[in-house]
Design an enzyme around this catalytic site. Structure first.
Site, PDB file in Angstrom:
ATOM      1  N   LYS A 187       0.844  -1.201   0.000  1.00  0.00           N
ATOM      2  CA  LYS A 187       0.000   0.000   0.000  1.00  0.00           C
ATOM      3  C   LYS A 187       0.880   1.252   0.000  1.00  0.00           C
ATOM      4  O   LYS A 187       2.071   1.174   0.317  1.00  0.00           O
ATOM      5  CB  LYS A 187      -0.906  -0.015   1.233  1.00  0.00           C
ATOM      6  CG  LYS A 187      -0.142  -0.016   2.550  1.00  0.00           C
ATOM      7  CD  LYS A 187      -1.042  -0.262   3.743  1.00  0.00           C
ATOM      8  CE  LYS A 187      -0.219  -0.304   5.034  1.00  0.00           C
ATOM      9  NZ  LYS A 187      -1.032  -0.669   6.192  1.00  0.00           N
ATOM     10  N   ARG A 193     -10.540  -0.185  15.189  1.00  0.00           N
ATOM     11  CA  ARG A 193     -10.483   0.630  13.965  1.00  0.00           C
ATOM     12  C   ARG A 193     -11.469   0.030  12.975  1.00  0.00           C
ATOM     13  O   ARG A 193     -12.576   0.497  12.851  1.00  0.00           O
ATOM     14  CB  ARG A 193      -9.034   0.644  13.437  1.00  0.00           C
ATOM     15  CG  ARG A 193      -8.801   1.619  12.314  1.00  0.00           C
ATOM     16  CD  ARG A 193      -7.343   1.727  11.922  1.00  0.00           C
ATOM     17  NE  ARG A 193      -6.796   0.492  11.357  1.00  0.00           N
ATOM     18  CZ  ARG A 193      -5.537   0.347  10.932  1.00  0.00           C
ATOM     19  NH1 ARG A 193      -4.687   1.366  11.025  1.00  0.00           N
ATOM     20  NH2 ARG A 193      -5.123  -0.780  10.421  1.00  0.00           N
ATOM     21  N   TYR A 198      16.313  30.511   6.060  1.00  0.00           N
ATOM     22  CA  TYR A 198      15.064  31.209   6.391  1.00  0.00           C
ATOM     23  C   TYR A 198      14.949  31.403   7.905  1.00  0.00           C
ATOM     24  O   TYR A 198      15.252  30.499   8.684  1.00  0.00           O
ATOM     25  CB  TYR A 198      13.860  30.385   5.931  1.00  0.00           C
ATOM     26  CG  TYR A 198      13.624  30.411   4.435  1.00  0.00           C
ATOM     27  CD1 TYR A 198      13.339  31.607   3.778  1.00  0.00           C
ATOM     28  CD2 TYR A 198      13.662  29.232   3.706  1.00  0.00           C
ATOM     29  CE1 TYR A 198      13.109  31.614   2.402  1.00  0.00           C
ATOM     30  CE2 TYR A 198      13.432  29.231   2.331  1.00  0.00           C
ATOM     31  CZ  TYR A 198      13.153  30.439   1.689  1.00  0.00           C
ATOM     32  OH  TYR A 198      12.922  30.442   0.338  1.00  0.00           O
ATOM     33  N   MET A 253      12.252  24.032   0.741  1.00  0.00           N
ATOM     34  CA  MET A 253      11.460  23.160  -0.120  1.00  0.00           C
ATOM     35  C   MET A 253      12.340  22.276  -0.997  1.00  0.00           C
ATOM     36  O   MET A 253      12.067  21.091  -1.181  1.00  0.00           O
ATOM     37  CB  MET A 253      10.508  23.999  -0.987  1.00  0.00           C
ATOM     38  CG  MET A 253       9.496  23.141  -1.726  1.00  0.00           C
ATOM     39  SD  MET A 253       8.427  24.071  -2.821  1.00  0.00           S
ATOM     40  CE  MET A 253       7.463  25.045  -1.672  1.00  0.00           C
TER      41      MET A 253
HETATM   42  C1  LIG Z   1      -0.221  -1.628   6.876  1.00  0.00           C
HETATM   43  C2  LIG Z   1      -0.794  -2.891   7.336  1.00  0.00           C
HETATM   44  C3  LIG Z   1       0.006  -4.029   7.513  1.00  0.00           C
HETATM   45  C4  LIG Z   1       1.507  -3.996   7.463  1.00  0.00           C
HETATM   46  O1  LIG Z   1       2.006  -3.435   8.670  1.00  0.00           O
HETATM   47  P1  LIG Z   1       3.556  -3.399   8.996  1.00  0.00           P
HETATM   48  O2  LIG Z   1       3.635  -2.873  10.368  1.00  0.00           O
HETATM   49  O3  LIG Z   1       4.176  -2.476   8.008  1.00  0.00           O
HETATM   50  O4  LIG Z   1       4.043  -4.789   8.843  1.00  0.00           O
HETATM   51  C5  LIG Z   1      -0.617  -5.228   7.778  1.00  0.00           C
HETATM   52  N1  LIG Z   1      -1.973  -5.296   7.913  1.00  0.00           N
HETATM   53  C6  LIG Z   1      -2.762  -4.211   7.783  1.00  0.00           C
HETATM   54  C7  LIG Z   1      -4.230  -4.359   7.957  1.00  0.00           C
HETATM   55  C8  LIG Z   1      -2.211  -2.985   7.515  1.00  0.00           C
HETATM   56  O5  LIG Z   1      -2.997  -1.911   7.402  1.00  0.00           O
END
Ligand SMILES: *Cc1c(COP(=O)(O)O)cnc(C)c1O
Length: 359
Positions: A34, A130, A256, A304
């Site tokens: 992701k 969650r 800055y 930046m």
């Molecule tokens: C992001 C995520 C993972 C991976 O988590 P890590 O800590 O990077 O291993 C696994 N399961 C879900 C549901 C996640 O959202």
């Protein structure tokens, strides 16, 4: 001269999968890609890992679609399920697996008109609060999914640990793992629980499918450790070049807001990386940058497109020399800690203008 470049070491990626497999021999690996593979490049990572993993997991349908369009044929799991009911026919046709975490998603699946049955993983809440079905709904939801002709059988069971990265939370971890295992007794389908921290620290959390994210990228999920403590190798090295060098006198006000005043006569290097590349502006004075084998401190506010480093009065560094912001020789875990955040955020925030270089 190179401006900000993310060097992606595919050999390190493969090494990290091999290390993961020593912790969970026999488990199927769902590579979590992701958020553009945690900033490492979605397709680059997925294709480099293709032969070594069993499935991929993403958080958005677009990410799954992108992988399918580029020829990734292995299972792809939507960790949060689908957001729009209208996408279900497409999800089914593309053989994208979906988590089902609440009644609304379940009802949408029951209503859907799909050409092929959907691969579903029932997601349960074991303590994060969650996403995921509440304990009193789990068996009912499972039964409805099993009865639904739109769903492939058997149903998978998936959940997420909330404190696996916090070794002191022993009781809460054990309670979550036990509850998952109790629920799993009612399921004959695939089971998937462990994230990175679960894989490394909680053997009882290991399931036939595991979901490593951050450790694939060579980064520790634990605050007081770095990836190399587990034999992991950093996959991303964020680097750039010195594009200017200037001498300043003691008392010179740099950058800055004049946020850094030279405490002595020195040499300032201007490095072509800034928050526009994803380097955090909150990095305090003194954050290390690796230049010609030496750690040199940042000075003043990160801009930046550029940042300042204090090279020291007698520096031999030259315009064009490489500057490593994190990665090889400089763990991103250290930079994150100095910035008051976690390494996940730093790698995810690498901006699209940063060149990706596969090695
Ligand atoms: C992001 C995520 C993972 C991976 O988590 P890590 O800590 O990077 O291993 C696994 N399961 C879900 C549901 C996640 O959202």
């Amino acid at each position: 001269m190179k401006a900000a470049t993310a060097e992606i070491n595919t050999q390190a990626l493969k090494n990290n999968i091999d290390i993961i497999k020593t912790y969970v021999p026999g488990s199927k690996i769902v590579a979590v890609v992701k958020a553009n593979a945690y900033g490492h490049g979605l397709y680059q990572v997925a294709s480099a890992l293709y032969e070594k993993v069993d499935a991929f997991a993403v958080a958005r349908l677009d990410e799954a679609l992108n992988l399918r369009e580029q020829g990734i044929k292995k299972p792809i799991i939507l960790l949060e399920g689908f957001f729009n009911e209208e996408d279900l026919p497409f999800i089914a046709r593309s053989e994208i697996y979906t988590a089902v975490h609440d009644m609304e998603q379940l009802e949408a699946i029951e209503r859907a008109k799909v050409e092929k049955p959907l691969h579903c993983w029932l997601k349960i809440d074991i303590g994060m609060h969650r996403l995921g079905a509440d304990p009193q709904d789990v068996l009912n939801m499972k039964e409805r999914l099993e009865k639904c002709p739109n769903v492939l059988k058997p149903i998978g069971l998936i959940s997420h640990l909330s404190v696996a990265d916090t070794p002191t939370e022993t009781d809460y971890n054990i309670a979550q793992i036990n509850y998952f295992r109790e629920t799993a007794k009612h399921f004959s389908g695939d089971l998937c629980l462990s994230n990175s921290a679960g894989i490394l620290a909680w053997p009882d959390s290991h399931t036939p499918w595991v979901r490593p994210g951050i450790i694939m990228y060579g980064i520790s999920p634990f605050e007081d450790k770095v990836g190399s403590d587990f034999g992991l190798k950093p996959v991303m090295t964020l680097k750039s070049s010195i594009i200017a060098i200037r001498k300043v006198k003691k008392g010179a006000k740099v950058g800055y807001g004049a946020a850094w005043t030279a405490p002595y006569d020195t040499t300032i290097g201007i490095v072509a990386t800034g928050y526009g590349d994803g380097y955090p502006r909150v990095a305090p004075n003194g954050t290390p940058v690796l230049i010609n084998g030496k750690y040199v401190p940042t000075a003043g506010h990160v801009c930046m497109d550029m940042m300042f480093v204090d090279l020291g009065l007698n520096s031999q560094d030259k315009v064009g020399d490489e500057a490593i912001l994190w990665g090889k020789g400089l763990p991103v875990e250290k930079i994150a800690k100095l910035c008051g955040t976690i390494p996940y955020e730093l790698v995810c925030r690498v901006m699209p203008r940063v060149r990706v270089e596969l090695i």
